[in-house]
Write a protein that holds these residues in place. Structure first.
Motif, mmCIF file in Angstrom:
data_model
loop_
_atom_site.group_PDB
_atom_site.id
_atom_site.type_symbol
_atom_site.label_atom_id
_atom_site.label_comp_id
_atom_site.label_asym_id
_atom_site.label_seq_id
_atom_site.Cartn_x
_atom_site.Cartn_y
_atom_site.Cartn_z
ATOM 1 N N LEU A 45 0.860 -1.192 0.000
ATOM 2 C CA LEU A 45 0.000 0.000 0.000
ATOM 3 C C LEU A 45 0.886 1.227 0.000
ATOM 4 C CD1 LEU A 45 -2.692 1.624 0.507
ATOM 5 C CD2 LEU A 45 -2.259 1.264 2.954
ATOM 6 N N LEU A 46 0.550 2.197 -0.840
ATOM 7 C CA LEU A 46 1.185 3.514 -0.801
ATOM 8 C C LEU A 46 0.161 4.504 -1.323
ATOM 9 C CD1 LEU A 46 4.777 4.488 -2.021
ATOM 10 C CD2 LEU A 46 2.867 6.078 -1.786
ATOM 11 N N ASP A 47 -0.287 5.388 -0.448
ATOM 12 C CA ASP A 47 -1.309 6.355 -0.836
ATOM 13 C C ASP A 47 -1.144 7.621 -0.008
ATOM 14 O OD1 ASP A 47 -3.405 7.305 -2.312
ATOM 15 O OD2 ASP A 47 -4.827 5.729 -1.730
ATOM 16 N N SER A 48 -1.526 8.751 -0.589
ATOM 17 C CA SER A 48 -1.423 10.040 0.102
ATOM 18 C C SER A 48 -2.770 10.739 0.100
ATOM 19 C CB SER A 48 -0.370 10.937 -0.577
ATOM 20 O OG SER A 48 0.913 10.360 -0.490
ATOM 21 N N PHE A 49 -3.027 11.500 1.167
ATOM 22 C CA PHE A 49 -4.302 12.180 1.341
ATOM 23 C C PHE A 49 -4.056 13.609 1.789
ATOM 24 C CE2 PHE A 49 -4.580 7.711 2.275
ATOM 25 C CZ PHE A 49 -5.684 7.271 1.539
ATOM 26 N N ALA A 50 -4.788 14.539 1.208
ATOM 27 C CA ALA A 50 -4.646 15.948 1.558
ATOM 28 C C ALA A 50 -5.174 16.198 2.962
ATOM 29 C CB ALA A 50 -5.388 16.821 0.549
ATOM 30 N N LEU A 51 -4.481 17.080 3.690
ATOM 31 C CA LEU A 51 -4.926 17.461 5.033
ATOM 32 C C LEU A 51 -5.891 18.638 4.906
ATOM 33 C CD1 LEU A 51 -1.525 17.271 6.961
ATOM 34 C CD2 LEU A 51 -3.314 15.541 6.818
ATOM 35 N N GLU A 52 -7.097 18.367 4.459
ATOM 36 C CA GLU A 52 -8.056 19.438 4.195
ATOM 37 C C GLU A 52 -8.488 20.158 5.462
ATOM 38 O OE1 GLU A 52 -11.161 17.435 2.143
ATOM 39 O OE2 GLU A 52 -9.987 17.162 0.296
ATOM 40 N N ASN A 53 -8.657 19.421 6.541
ATOM 41 C CA ASN A 53 -9.098 20.020 7.810
ATOM 42 C C ASN A 53 -8.131 19.722 8.948
ATOM 43 O OD1 ASN A 53 -11.680 21.106 6.838
ATOM 44 N ND2 ASN A 53 -12.247 18.951 6.560
ATOM 45 N N GLY A 54 -6.860 19.564 8.606
ATOM 46 C CA GLY A 54 -5.856 19.338 9.638
ATOM 47 C C GLY A 54 -5.567 17.868 9.876
ATOM 48 N N ILE A 55 -4.465 17.619 10.579
ATOM 49 C CA ILE A 55 -4.007 16.260 10.808
ATOM 50 C C ILE A 55 -4.959 15.463 11.685
ATOM 51 C CG2 ILE A 55 -2.531 17.053 12.711
ATOM 52 C CD1 ILE A 55 -1.939 14.033 10.367
ATOM 53 N N HIS A 56 -5.577 16.100 12.687
ATOM 54 C CA HIS A 56 -6.460 15.363 13.589
ATOM 55 C C HIS A 56 -7.635 14.768 12.833
ATOM 56 C CE1 HIS A 56 -4.183 18.047 16.225
ATOM 57 N NE2 HIS A 56 -4.393 17.164 17.189
ATOM 58 N N GLU A 57 -8.291 15.587 12.003
ATOM 59 C CA GLU A 57 -9.448 15.108 11.253
ATOM 60 C C GLU A 57 -9.040 14.026 10.269
ATOM 61 O OE1 GLU A 57 -12.089 14.609 7.923
ATOM 62 O OE2 GLU A 57 -10.126 15.581 7.807
ATOM 63 N N ALA A 58 -7.875 14.199 9.605
ATOM 64 C CA ALA A 58 -7.422 13.227 8.615
ATOM 65 C C ALA A 58 -7.155 11.871 9.253
ATOM 66 C CB ALA A 58 -6.162 13.744 7.922
ATOM 67 N N LEU A 59 -6.476 11.872 10.404
ATOM 68 C CA LEU A 59 -6.178 10.605 11.062
ATOM 69 C C LEU A 59 -7.441 9.910 11.557
ATOM 70 C CD1 LEU A 59 -2.961 11.484 13.118
ATOM 71 C CD2 LEU A 59 -3.117 10.148 11.006
ATOM 72 N N GLN A 60 -8.372 10.674 12.088
ATOM 73 C CA GLN A 60 -9.626 10.075 12.547
ATOM 74 C C GLN A 60 -10.390 9.446 11.390
ATOM 75 O OE1 GLN A 60 -11.405 13.437 14.501
ATOM 76 N NE2 GLN A 60 -10.419 13.022 16.468
ATOM 77 N N ARG A 61 -10.397 10.136 10.254
ATOM 78 C CA ARG A 61 -11.099 9.612 9.079
ATOM 79 C C ARG A 61 -10.409 8.362 8.542
ATOM 80 N NH1 ARG A 61 -9.779 11.470 4.173
ATOM 81 N NH2 ARG A 61 -9.032 13.415 5.122
ATOM 82 N N LEU A 62 -9.083 8.408 8.445
ATOM 83 C CA LEU A 62 -8.343 7.271 7.910
ATOM 84 C C LEU A 62 -8.389 6.068 8.839
ATOM 85 C CD1 LEU A 62 -5.229 9.131 6.464
ATOM 86 C CD2 LEU A 62 -7.031 7.996 5.166
ATOM 87 N N ARG A 63 -8.456 6.315 10.141
ATOM 88 C CA ARG A 63 -8.558 5.193 11.088
ATOM 89 C C ARG A 63 -9.739 4.304 10.744
ATOM 90 N NH1 ARG A 63 -11.681 4.420 15.404
ATOM 91 N NH2 ARG A 63 -12.324 6.614 15.465
ATOM 92 N N VAL A 64 -10.837 4.924 10.306
ATOM 93 C CA VAL A 64 -12.042 4.167 9.980
ATOM 94 C C VAL A 64 -11.998 3.652 8.548
ATOM 95 C CG1 VAL A 64 -14.551 4.267 9.784
ATOM 96 C CG2 VAL A 64 -13.390 5.487 11.644
ATOM 97 N N THR A 65 -11.752 4.557 7.583
ATOM 98 C CA THR A 65 -11.847 4.171 6.179
ATOM 99 C C THR A 65 -10.744 3.207 5.759
ATOM 100 O OG1 THR A 65 -10.583 6.119 5.478
ATOM 101 C CG2 THR A 65 -12.989 6.333 5.564
ATOM 102 N N ARG A 66 -9.573 3.328 6.366
ATOM 103 C CA ARG A 66 -8.455 2.434 6.021
ATOM 104 C C ARG A 66 -8.166 1.403 7.099
ATOM 105 N NH1 ARG A 66 -5.772 3.134 1.164
ATOM 106 N NH2 ARG A 66 -7.067 4.492 -0.105
ATOM 107 N N GLN A 67 -9.033 1.315 8.089
ATOM 108 C CA GLN A 67 -8.926 0.303 9.150
ATOM 109 C C GLN A 67 -7.503 0.254 9.735
ATOM 110 O OE1 GLN A 67 -10.321 -3.244 7.114
ATOM 111 N NE2 GLN A 67 -12.438 -2.807 7.711
ATOM 112 N N LEU A 68 -7.036 1.410 10.196
ATOM 113 C CA LEU A 68 -5.656 1.516 10.646
ATOM 114 C C LEU A 68 -5.369 0.687 11.890
ATOM 115 C CD1 LEU A 68 -4.812 5.269 10.004
ATOM 116 C CD2 LEU A 68 -4.658 3.305 8.477
ATOM 117 N N LYS A 69 -6.399 0.366 12.645
ATOM 118 C CA LYS A 69 -6.167 -0.448 13.845
ATOM 119 C C LYS A 69 -5.757 -1.882 13.508
ATOM 120 C CE LYS A 69 -8.678 1.830 17.570
ATOM 121 N NZ LYS A 69 -9.678 1.652 18.644
ATOM 122 N N SER A 70 -5.887 -2.270 12.246
ATOM 123 C CA SER A 70 -5.500 -3.629 11.866
ATOM 124 C C SER A 70 -4.036 -3.704 11.443
ATOM 125 C CB SER A 70 -6.395 -4.132 10.727
ATOM 126 O OG SER A 70 -6.219 -3.347 9.561
#
Length: 319
Positions: A45-70
């Motif tokens: 996997l290699l992908d990049s995402f714009a920080l549209e609303n800051g790092i906190h919002e991006a990480l929270q969103r990616l935790r769910v959409t990309r299942q980062l806890k796995s």
């Protein structure tokens, strides 16, 4: 509750390898690398995402959409948040080295070392001249700097198993490109500056940083570009001479260059002015990425070099 069965929460099995989560330059990059026994490391996997609303919002969103806890996750400290110091190895047992080195660091760093986070990296003895005392690289960071770096991950409920530094991320890539029993000089140049590392037997031996960056080398003024390139040639020559004086037991077989954005004619210009072969970085010789055909592009590789290096960690997570 006696006599009743408790239904357990479903357990998510964590994927093998490491996921590097690197916020930088208005975006956050995810890189997942797996090392299987007797196989080349694979970028899955290699992908990049714009920080549209800051790092906190991006990480929270990616935790769910990309299942980062796995995943087993890591990130990098930023420039200015840590120090790397080369020191003589203290004559104490290994388990006492960190505490012994804290006293030495008091004279070097400006922050409180009593609560600082410290790690010690051995420089291979095979690379040192006979009779020279053993040396170590000491990575240290103020406790506040470490807490600030991981805070966004904690608030997003993304557990970090390790926290690394760019020098070691670059070391991880360089280790794959080394020739057996030979040293490798690795020069990375991007918009923020330059870093030259010397590695030997997969370990970091020395680091040189500089302010010359790809923006200066790609500037509009031709005369200014020529001056900056001349400075870079001189800096590389001096660094290689310094490596040779300090580590005469380490024969350097080549210099690897990774620049982003690409600087025209830089490979040939540098190669003509140093005494060891210089090659542009091409990770296709040491990594597999069947699901990531864009990684065949050398500029794409150079752009994501540190993120790939961070995900090339070995082991299963020790912060």
């Amino acid at each position: 509750m006696q006599g009743k069965k408790i239904i357990p929460f479903p357990f998510t099995r964590r994927k093998s390898g490491w996921l590097a989560i690197i916020p930088q330059g208005g975006e956050v990059t995810l890189v997942h690398v797996v090392r299987e026994p007797n196989s080349r490391p694979e970028v899955r996997l290699l992908d990049s995402f714009a920080l549209e609303n800051g790092i906190h919002e991006a990480l929270q969103r990616l935790r769910v959409t990309r299942q980062l806890k796995s995943y087993v996750c890591t990130t990098l400290m930023g420039e200015g948040e840590y120090t790397v110091s080369q020191l003589e190895a203290p004559p104490v047992p290994a388990e006492e080295r960190k505490e012994a080195l804290r006293w030495v660091l008091k004279e070097i760093v400006s922050y409180q070392v009593d609560s600082a986070c410290i790690d010690v990296l051995d420089i291979p003895r095979a690379g040192l001249p006979p009779g020279r005392a053993a040396s170590v690289l000491v990575v240290s960071a103020a406790e506040q700097a470490v807490r600030a770096r991981v805070r966004a991950f904690e608030e997003a409920r993304i557990p970090l198993e390790a926290l690394d530094i760019p020098e070691l991320a670059q070391r991880n890539v360089a280790a794959l490109l080394e020739d057996e029993n030979r040293g490798l000089a690795f020069l990375r140049i991007d918009e923020t500056g330059m870093m030259l590392t010397l590695t030997f037997q997969g370990e970091l031996v020395a680091v040189r940083r500089g302010e010359i960056n790809s923006g200066q080398l790609n500037g509009r003024d031709a005369d200014q570009r020529a001056l900056v390139q001349e400075r870079l040639v001189l800096e590389l020559q001096r660094s290689l001479d310094n490596f040779d004086r300090q580590y005469s037991q380490i024969p350097i077989s080549k210099v690897i260059l990774a620049s982003h954005p690409q600087v025209g004619n830089l490979v040939s210009e540098l190669g003509e002015n140093i005494y060891v072969p210089l090659k542009e970085m091409d990770l296709s010789s040491v990594l597999d990425f069947p699901a990531m055909p864009e990684l065949n592009d050398l500029q794409y590789q150079a752009r994501h070099l540190l993120a790939i290096g961070a995900a090339l960690r070995t082991g299963e997570g020790s912060a």
